[in-house]
Design a protein around this motif. Structure first.
Motif, PDB file in Angstrom:
ATOM      1  N   ALA A 576      54.593  25.662  38.681  1.00 18.66           N
ATOM      2  CA  ALA A 576      54.054  25.461  37.342  1.00 18.66           C
ATOM      3  C   ALA A 576      53.381  26.713  36.790  1.00 18.66           C
ATOM      4  N   GLY A 577      53.404  27.816  37.534  1.00 19.51           N
ATOM      5  CA  GLY A 577      52.830  29.065  37.048  1.00 19.51           C
ATOM      6  C   GLY A 577      51.331  29.186  37.248  1.00 19.51           C
ATOM      7  N   LEU A 578      50.780  28.415  38.196  1.00 16.49           N
ATOM      8  CA  LEU A 578      49.336  28.409  38.431  1.00 16.49           C
ATOM      9  C   LEU A 578      48.999  29.044  39.779  1.00 16.49           C
ATOM     10  N   PRO A 579      47.826  29.665  39.899  1.00 18.39           N
ATOM     11  CA  PRO A 579      47.434  30.233  41.190  1.00 18.39           C
ATOM     12  C   PRO A 579      47.130  29.115  42.186  1.00 18.39           C
ATOM     13  N   PRO A 580      47.656  29.196  43.416  1.00 17.56           N
ATOM     14  CA  PRO A 580      47.427  28.130  44.398  1.00 17.56           C
ATOM     15  C   PRO A 580      46.002  28.158  44.961  1.00 17.56           C
ATOM     16  N   ALA A 581      45.398  26.994  45.050  1.00 20.63           N
ATOM     17  CA  ALA A 581      43.991  26.901  45.460  1.00 20.63           C
ATOM     18  C   ALA A 581      43.752  27.515  46.836  1.00 20.63           C
ATOM     19  N   GLU A 582      44.628  27.221  47.796  1.00 25.72           N
ATOM     20  CA  GLU A 582      44.408  27.732  49.150  1.00 25.72           C
ATOM     21  C   GLU A 582      44.439  29.252  49.199  1.00 25.72           C
ATOM     22  N   ARG A 583      45.344  29.839  48.440  1.00 25.35           N
ATOM     23  CA  ARG A 583      45.429  31.311  48.434  1.00 25.35           C
ATOM     24  C   ARG A 583      44.212  31.906  47.738  1.00 25.35           C
ATOM     25  N   LEU A 584      43.720  31.255  46.707  1.00 25.60           N
ATOM     26  CA  LEU A 584      42.496  31.721  46.048  1.00 25.60           C
ATOM     27  C   LEU A 584      41.337  31.750  47.040  1.00 25.60           C
ATOM     28  N   LYS A 585      41.226  30.720  47.854  1.00 20.04           N
ATOM     29  CA  LYS A 585      40.158  30.668  48.857  1.00 20.04           C
ATOM     30  C   LYS A 585      40.310  31.784  49.874  1.00 20.04           C
ATOM     31  N   GLN A 586      41.534  32.009  50.334  1.00 16.55           N
ATOM     32  CA  GLN A 586      41.776  33.068  51.323  1.00 16.55           C
ATOM     33  C   GLN A 586      41.413  34.443  50.784  1.00 16.55           C
ATOM     34  N   LEU A 587      41.585  34.625  49.489  1.00 16.63           N
ATOM     35  CA  LEU A 587      41.322  35.932  48.861  1.00 16.63           C
ATOM     36  C   LEU A 587      39.884  36.072  48.377  1.00 16.63           C
ATOM     37  N   GLY A 588      39.048  35.082  48.637  1.00 17.77           N
ATOM     38  CA  GLY A 588      37.645  35.151  48.225  1.00 17.77           C
ATOM     39  C   GLY A 588      37.425  34.871  46.761  1.00 17.77           C
ATOM     40  N   LEU A 589      38.341  34.130  46.140  1.00 16.49           N
ATOM     41  CA  LEU A 589      38.215  33.783  44.720  1.00 16.49           C
ATOM     42  C   LEU A 589      37.930  32.296  44.532  1.00 16.49           C
ATOM     43  N   ASP A 590      37.367  31.667  45.548  1.00 17.08           N
ATOM     44  CA  ASP A 590      37.114  30.228  45.468  1.00 17.08           C
ATOM     45  C   ASP A 590      36.149  29.854  44.352  1.00 17.08           C
ATOM     46  N   PHE A 591      35.319  30.798  43.903  1.00 17.69           N
ATOM     47  CA  PHE A 591      34.345  30.505  42.848  1.00 17.69           C
ATOM     48  C   PHE A 591      34.996  30.183  41.502  1.00 17.69           C
ATOM     49  N   VAL A 592      36.285  30.519  41.317  1.00 16.45           N
ATOM     50  CA  VAL A 592      36.946  30.187  40.048  1.00 16.45           C
ATOM     51  C   VAL A 592      37.420  28.735  40.018  1.00 16.45           C
ATOM     52  N   ILE A 593      37.548  28.125  41.188  1.00 20.70           N
ATOM     53  CA  ILE A 593      38.159  26.797  41.265  1.00 20.70           C
ATOM     54  C   ILE A 593      37.352  25.729  40.523  1.00 20.70           C
ATOM     55  N   PRO A 594      36.021  25.650  40.691  1.00 23.99           N
ATOM     56  CA  PRO A 594      35.276  24.622  39.956  1.00 23.99           C
ATOM     57  C   PRO A 594      35.377  24.751  38.432  1.00 23.99           C
ATOM     58  N   VAL A 595      35.613  25.972  37.952  1.00 23.50           N
ATOM     59  CA  VAL A 595      35.744  26.183  36.504  1.00 23.50           C
ATOM     60  C   VAL A 595      37.137  25.762  36.027  1.00 23.50           C
ATOM     61  N   LEU A 596      38.157  26.106  36.785  1.00 16.54           N
ATOM     62  CA  LEU A 596      39.538  25.910  36.325  1.00 16.54           C
ATOM     63  C   LEU A 596      40.123  24.555  36.698  1.00 16.54           C
ATOM     64  N   GLU A 597      39.621  23.939  37.753  1.00 12.34           N
ATOM     65  CA  GLU A 597      40.206  22.665  38.190  1.00 12.34           C
ATOM     66  C   GLU A 597      40.108  21.585  37.113  1.00 12.34           C
ATOM     67  N   PRO A 598      38.969  21.433  36.424  1.00 13.78           N
ATOM     68  CA  PRO A 598      38.907  20.431  35.354  1.00 13.78           C
ATOM     69  C   PRO A 598      39.840  20.727  34.179  1.00 13.78           C
ATOM     70  N   MET A 599      40.337  21.945  34.094  1.00 11.73           N
ATOM     71  CA  MET A 599      41.248  22.334  33.024  1.00 11.73           C
ATOM     72  C   MET A 599      42.713  22.204  33.464  1.00 11.73           C
ATOM     73  N   ASP A 600      42.943  21.613  34.645  1.00 15.49           N
ATOM     74  CA  ASP A 600      44.294  21.526  35.213  1.00 15.49           C
ATOM     75  C   ASP A 600      44.947  22.894  35.300  1.00 15.49           C
ATOM     76  N   ALA A 601      44.163  23.865  35.716  1.00 13.67           N
ATOM     77  CA  ALA A 601      44.638  25.248  35.741  1.00 13.67           C
ATOM     78  C   ALA A 601      44.669  25.828  37.149  1.00 13.67           C
ATOM     79  N   ILE A 602      44.637  24.973  38.167  1.00 15.57           N
ATOM     80  CA  ILE A 602      44.738  25.401  39.559  1.00 15.57           C
ATOM     81  C   ILE A 602      45.910  24.676  40.203  1.00 15.57           C
ATOM     82  N   GLY A 603      46.702  25.393  40.978  1.00 17.28           N
ATOM     83  CA  GLY A 603      47.848  24.786  41.644  1.00 17.28           C
ATOM     84  C   GLY A 603      47.483  24.193  42.991  1.00 17.28           C
TER      85      GLY A 603
END
Length: 603
Positions: A576-603
């Motif tokens: 769907a063209g979205l960044p995958p949540a697990e890879r975001l966590k591995q890369l140290g970008l987990d802080f974006v998930i709470p902001v983007l998840e309610p927007m259906d913007a995380i894979g």
């Protein structure tokens, strides 16, 4: 070998203050320029902030190896054109001077001045100075006046980055330039400068760059500069510059002709690089840290005045055959566009669209303030460019806002004729052309359609690394033959310059981290691939045939399949063209998930 410290100069125009911040930990994670800027934008620009308001920031970004693998400086901000993550890369001396002040993480500009100002940076001396007498000046006058003034004051030659009238008047695709020919054009960085009332940035550094191992850095640079691969590339680039690419693209239906309606026309043959070079070429110049010297300025007298500049793909291809002229006319149009301070790729597409609208009766001579906007008219184009820059008369003022803001005012037929992706002109690298030479990461229809920045080159994972390390793509043509892929070149230079011990996996992680982070900023600001990642309707309805009888057009089902493949294979996203949540966590970008998840913007 001790690691070096990275210093960010922060300037608050509202408070008239400046300070130096240690951002070493962030540079270690993201590198500099576009990489560090992702963190600055995410932390400091409120979600939904007005891109032309005081809450937006402007980062003038350099990196650990600026001036070693070419000299690229990246302006980063929230784009006034798209509302998403924006950045504009520029060559020339400005980045090298910033590095030599030892603000080796760049300059962060915040707030808004209450009057026209310019920023003065001379090593440790940082001042916000009055620019009232420069406001309203075209770019060449601004740069010459300011450089001469500062030379008289200090005896030093400053690098100047400045805006023209378009930036002052908040044209949403206004740019900033340095040395008259180097342009930070994409996505409206000049409008951000204008919104902050900053006319120019003047920098002189005499301290020299900070490197962990100067001997190793010098050894690497000598290897690059003296390589046969570098010399062979220089023979072509130093002779012709970037003017050679456009005619070939035009003949293969990979560049816009008549608002991207047709694939070939005899007007293409009027883009004669040999005639242009023999008549107007005056010298060859390179950037600091570059052995290629690919800039080939020109100088021309005509009844309309004296014109100087340099043909680059992005300041020529958007106009040229797209408005039915050749190189002889472009010597004037590209120069005028640079002087007024607009992204020529963007406004070139806009002007071609306006000619189309005029031919169809959608806009009138009265709407244009008396301009008879016919295809191929240099006089009409010059007048329209000036009116757009100053937002004069109904149609030019509408065009200054870009396609998406113009559509409600001009109607559905105008929207169908618009050749844009994500609200950005797409005249170069015609998105229908599926020849393998014009496809791949960062170029062509799939790259434009899936970009979270807008229809431009430089939107993929490779660009996220190169623009964070500030490696010029025209230098990497040689370095790839010396050290291999760009990741390896970056690794050997970064380890020597910074005192790091990066592995190939570390560099790959930095590249992917920066790509995801930049995409997450756009997602936070309202971009979403489900609603935004598509091509203009004419890409599916209107075939083009090149000079050699190859015909190109997209099938809608094929495009959807290819887009999903591109997301997964090339951009490492979900289907769907979205960044995958697990890879975001591995890369140290987990802080974006709470902001983007309610927007259906995380894979």
């Amino acid at each position: 070998m001790a690691e070096i410290r990275f210093n960010l100069l922060e300037v608050d125009l509202t408070q008239s203050t400046s300070k130096v911040i240690d951002v070493t930990d962030d540079v270690r994670k993201y590198l500099g320029a576009r990489g560090l800027a992702n963190k600055l934008i995410w932390d400091q620009v409120p979600q939904g902030a007005d891109p032309l308001g005081a809450d937006n920031i402007l980062h003038i970004g350099v990196g650990p190896i600026t001036g070693l693998v070419g000299t690229k400086t990246t302006l980063s901000f929230i784009s006034p054109l798209t509302g998403w993550a924006g950045r504009s890369a520029i060559s020339g001396d400005i980045g090298d001077e910033i590095v030599r002040t030892q603000y080796n993480a760049g300059i962060l500009i915040k707030g808004r001045a209450n009057r026209p100002v310019y920023l003065y940076v001379y090593d440790d001396r940082v001042e916000i100075r009055d620019a009232s007498d420069l406001w309203g000046s075209w770019k060449q006058k601004t740069e010459v006046t300011l450089r001469d003034r500062l030379y008289q004051e200090t005896g030093e030659m400053f690098a100047i980055l400045c805006i023209g009238p378009a930036g002052e008047n908040l044209v949403r695709y206004a740019n900033a330039t340095t040395e008259f020919i180097h342009s930070a054009s994409k996505w409206g960085g000049g409008a951000v400068m204008g919104s902050k009332n900053i006319k120019a940035i003047a920098v002189r550094g005499t301290k020299g760059p900070l490197y962990a191992d100067h001997g190793k850095v010098w050894e690497l640079f000598q290897t690059y500069a003296s390589s046969p691969s570098t010399r062979l590339f220089r023979l072509d680039e130093s002779r012709w510059g970037h003017a050679t690419s456009v005619p070939g693209l035009l003949r293969h239906a990979a560049e816009g002709i008549k608002n991207n309606h047709i694939g070939y026309d005899k007007i293409v043959e009027e883009s004669d690089v040999h005639a242009h070079e023999l008549k107007y070429h005056i010298w060859t110049v390179g950037c600091p840290g570059c052995a290629n010297a690919c800039k080939v300025p020109f100088f021309k007298h005509s009844p309309r005045g004296t014109f100087g500049g340099e043909f680059r793909h992005d300041n020529t291809g958007g106009f040229n055959a797209n408005i039915m002229v050749g190189y002889e006319q472009m010597t004037e149009l590209s120069s005028l566009t640079d002087e007024l301070g607009m992204d020529a790729e963007e406004v070139g597409g806009i002007v071609a669209w306006a000619m189309d609208l005029y031919e169809h009766g959608i806009i009138t001579k009265n709407d244009l303030g008396g301009i008879d906007l016919k295809w191929g008219s240099v006089e009409a184009t010059c007048e329209l460019l000036k009116k757009i820059a100053y937002k004069e008369d109904r149609a030019p003022a509408i065009l200054a806002e870009g396609y998406r803001r113009a559509y409600p005012l001009l109607g559905k037929e105008a929207e169908y004729l618009g050749w844009e992706v994500h609200g950005c002109s797409g005249p170069t690298y015609d998105v229908r052309n599926q020849d393998p030479k014009f496809k791949g990461e960062g170029i062509g229809g799939l790259a434009y359609a899936t970009s979270h920045n807008g229809a431009r080159m430089g939107s993929g994972i490779q660009a996220a690394l190169n623009e964070a390390a500030t490696m010029c793509v025209f230098v990497t043509f040689a370095t790839r033959k010396i050290w291999g892929p760009d990741e390896q070149t970056a690794r050997v230079f970064l380890n020597a310059a910074c005192g790091w011990d990066l592995s190939p996996d570390d560099v790959n992680d930095i590249a992917l981290r920066n790509y995801y982070f930049n995409r997450c900023i756009s997602l936070r600001e309202g971009y979403h691939p489900a609603k935004d990642d598509y091509l203009p309707p004419r890409a599916f309805d209107e075939p083009i045939t090149d000079k050699y009888d190859a015909t190109w057009v997209w099938d809608r089902d094929e495009f959807d399949r290819e887009k999903r493949r591109y997301y997964m294979e090339i951009l490492k996203l979900t289907e769907a063209g979205l960044p995958p949540a697990e890879r975001l966590k591995q890369l140290g970008l987990d802080f974006v998930i709470p902001v983007l998840e309610p927007m259906d913007a995380i894979g």
